[in-house]
Design a protein around this motif. Structure first.
Motif, PDB file in Angstrom:
ATOM      1  N   GLN A 141      -3.433  -6.384  -0.603  1.00  0.00           N
ATOM      2  CA  GLN A 141      -3.196  -5.304   0.053  1.00  0.00           C
ATOM      3  C   GLN A 141      -1.938  -4.899   0.483  1.00  0.00           C
ATOM      4  O   GLN A 141      -0.827  -6.156   0.561  1.00  0.00           O
ATOM      5  CB  GLN A 141      -4.088  -5.452   1.298  1.00  0.00           C
ATOM      6  N   CYS A 142      -1.122  -3.845   0.759  1.00  0.00           N
ATOM      7  CA  CYS A 142       0.179  -3.437   0.937  1.00  0.00           C
ATOM      8  C   CYS A 142       0.343  -3.989   2.333  1.00  0.00           C
ATOM      9  O   CYS A 142      -0.125  -3.990   3.402  1.00  0.00           O
ATOM     10  CB  CYS A 142       0.443  -2.012   1.173  1.00  0.00           C
ATOM     11  N   PRO A 143       1.700  -4.976   2.486  1.00  0.00           N
ATOM     12  CA  PRO A 143       1.733  -5.680   3.709  1.00  0.00           C
ATOM     13  C   PRO A 143       2.642  -4.668   4.870  1.00  0.00           C
ATOM     14  O   PRO A 143       2.512  -5.240   6.079  1.00  0.00           O
ATOM     15  CB  PRO A 143       3.031  -6.664   3.352  1.00  0.00           C
ATOM     16  N   ARG A 144       2.668  -3.687   4.472  1.00  0.00           N
ATOM     17  CA  ARG A 144       3.077  -2.606   5.523  1.00  0.00           C
ATOM     18  C   ARG A 144       1.932  -1.665   5.888  1.00  0.00           C
ATOM     19  O   ARG A 144       2.076  -1.410   7.023  1.00  0.00           O
ATOM     20  CB  ARG A 144       4.127  -1.803   4.760  1.00  0.00           C
ATOM     21  N   CYS A 145       1.296  -1.184   5.253  1.00  0.00           N
ATOM     22  CA  CYS A 145       0.099  -0.287   5.535  1.00  0.00           C
ATOM     23  C   CYS A 145      -1.256  -0.596   5.241  1.00  0.00           C
ATOM     24  O   CYS A 145      -2.123  -0.092   5.644  1.00  0.00           O
ATOM     25  CB  CYS A 145       0.595   1.214   4.658  1.00  0.00           C
ATOM     26  N   GLY A 146      -1.523  -1.693   4.422  1.00  0.00           N
ATOM     27  CA  GLY A 146      -3.008  -2.338   4.442  1.00  0.00           C
ATOM     28  C   GLY A 146      -3.440  -1.641   3.134  1.00  0.00           C
ATOM     29  O   GLY A 146      -4.767  -2.039   2.852  1.00  0.00           O
ATOM     30  N   LEU A 204       2.796  -1.623  -6.773  1.00  0.00           N
ATOM     31  CA  LEU A 204       3.345  -0.826  -6.115  1.00  0.00           C
ATOM     32  C   LEU A 204       2.231  -0.377  -5.037  1.00  0.00           C
ATOM     33  O   LEU A 204       1.022  -0.515  -5.156  1.00  0.00           O
ATOM     34  CB  LEU A 204       3.966   0.609  -6.485  1.00  0.00           C
ATOM     35  N   CYS A 205       2.786   0.199  -3.735  1.00  0.00           N
ATOM     36  CA  CYS A 205       1.747   0.728  -2.872  1.00  0.00           C
ATOM     37  C   CYS A 205       1.511   2.232  -3.042  1.00  0.00           C
ATOM     38  O   CYS A 205       2.380   2.948  -2.957  1.00  0.00           O
ATOM     39  CB  CYS A 205       2.120   0.303  -1.596  1.00  0.00           C
ATOM     40  N   PRO A 206       0.341   2.605  -3.444  1.00  0.00           N
ATOM     41  CA  PRO A 206       0.092   3.948  -3.788  1.00  0.00           C
ATOM     42  C   PRO A 206       0.241   5.050  -2.654  1.00  0.00           C
ATOM     43  O   PRO A 206       0.549   6.218  -2.645  1.00  0.00           O
ATOM     44  CB  PRO A 206      -1.482   4.183  -4.223  1.00  0.00           C
ATOM     45  N   ARG A 207       0.106   4.189  -1.263  1.00  0.00           N
ATOM     46  CA  ARG A 207       0.205   4.968  -0.096  1.00  0.00           C
ATOM     47  C   ARG A 207       1.864   5.156   0.388  1.00  0.00           C
ATOM     48  O   ARG A 207       2.355   6.363   0.599  1.00  0.00           O
ATOM     49  CB  ARG A 207      -0.455   4.738   1.034  1.00  0.00           C
ATOM     50  N   CYS A 208       2.623   4.149   0.245  1.00  0.00           N
ATOM     51  CA  CYS A 208       3.872   4.090   0.803  1.00  0.00           C
ATOM     52  C   CYS A 208       4.779   4.770  -0.274  1.00  0.00           C
ATOM     53  O   CYS A 208       5.869   5.262   0.008  1.00  0.00           O
ATOM     54  CB  CYS A 208       4.412   2.466   0.990  1.00  0.00           C
ATOM     55  N   GLN A 209       4.443   4.492  -1.590  1.00  0.00           N
ATOM     56  CA  GLN A 209       5.237   4.904  -2.676  1.00  0.00           C
ATOM     57  C   GLN A 209       4.761   6.171  -3.580  1.00  0.00           C
ATOM     58  O   GLN A 209       4.713   6.042  -4.870  1.00  0.00           O
ATOM     59  CB  GLN A 209       5.552   3.853  -3.721  1.00  0.00           C
TER      60      GLN A 209
HETATM   61 ZN   LIG Z   1       1.725   0.827   1.718  1.00  0.00          ZN
END
Ligand SMILES: [Zn+2]
Length: 262
Positions: free
Chosen positions: A234-239, A254-259
């Motif tokens: 999981q993304c360490p920033r948004c989960g 990559l994080c599909p939400r953050c990026q």
């Molecule tokens: Zn994220």
DNA sequence: TGAAATGTTGTTGC
DNA sequence: TGCAACAACATTTC
């Protein structure tokens, strides 16, 4: 391991162990890692003299002999250095062995044999020969802003191109893009001034922290992407669940939400 | 068993 | 000519 921060750690390691000792013997146990030189060339350049200085450009480590020529190391994917006293301690995968008159040894190891050792008359000559771009450490904004001119490639392959900027590898670039919230396939010519400046700032911070981590043993923060490079993390920033994709045949996380920006 | 792993180089096609 | 994409290189692990 070997991206710029790791090579910088190798440079400091060589600097603190192997300078100012006369070289007694050089043994190339594997010709494949010798690039355009022979074991004889190495011996002629090194035996009877000593290493007096070190340098690094991108992922290349250089050590200057007291006479002037430089010994150059590239570590490929699996290269490393080992300094030790007893000849019975020669590590597995030692490709080139340097023996000093004081009895100490410096081994260049490379399990996968993708690394290279060569010689050059100057750092500048090697940079020219390999067509290396400016070193990623402390690259100025003026220098950084120029590398995008006329380019249309996705940002990840461009940052990984050693001819564009020297020193950034697969893991480092993923980290920089994650922190910059940029999608790795985003074409560089679509980046505005603001985003380019942010990318430059982020690059500098990431590289600086990783160098401290590799050379001083500082911890890499928990919220960095490099801790989560495996399926289902999981993304360490948004989960959000991280995504793995292949870009130019290199694993990309990559994080599909953050990026999300394409 | 095939795929994947921190990297670079040579070739191909545009 | 310059740029972008990809196979090849070599080894080990799962
Ligand atoms: Zn994220």
């Amino acid at each position: 391991m070997p991206e710029l921060p790791d090579v910088e750690a190798f440079r400091q390691y060589l600097y603190s162990t192997s300078l100012h000792s006369t070289v007694a013997h050089v043994e190339a146990r594997d010709d494949l890692v010798l690039e355009d030189i022979s074991q004889e060339d190495l011996r002629e350049t090194l035996v009877g003299t000593e290493l007096a200085d070190t340098a690094r450009h991108g992922k290349w480590l250089l050590a200057q002999t007291a006479y002037g020529p430089w010994l150059c190391f590239h570590f490929g994917m699996t290269g490393e250095l080992a300094y030790f006293g007893e000849a019975t301690d020669i590590p597995e995968h030692t490709r080139v062995l340097f023996v000093f008159e004081n009895g100490m040894h410096l081994a260049y190891l490379c399990q996968r044999r993708l690394g290279r050792i060569t010689l050059t008359e100057s750092v500048e000559e090697l940079v020219r020969r390999k067509e290396l771009g400016p070193d990623a450490r402390d690259i100025s904004w003026e220098c950084f802003s120029e590398v995008f001119s006329g380019r249309t490639a996705p940002v990840k392959p461009l940052l990984m191109d050693q001819k564009v900027i020297a020193g950034l590898g697969n893991i480092l670039v993923d980290e920089i893009l994650f922190r910059s919230r940029l999608h790795p396939e985003r074409s560089v010519h679509t980046l505005g001034e603001e985003q380019r400046r942010d990318l430059h700032d982020t690059l500098g911070r990431i590289v600086a922290v990783l160098i401290r981590a590799r050379t001083q043993g500082d911890e890499v923060p928990d919220n960095w992407l490099l801790h989560y490079r495996s399926e289902g993390e999981q993304c360490p920033r948004c989960g959000a669940q991280l995504k793995r994709m292949s870009i130019n045949s290199r694993a990309t996380y990559l994080c599909p939400r953050c990026q999300s920006q394409r």
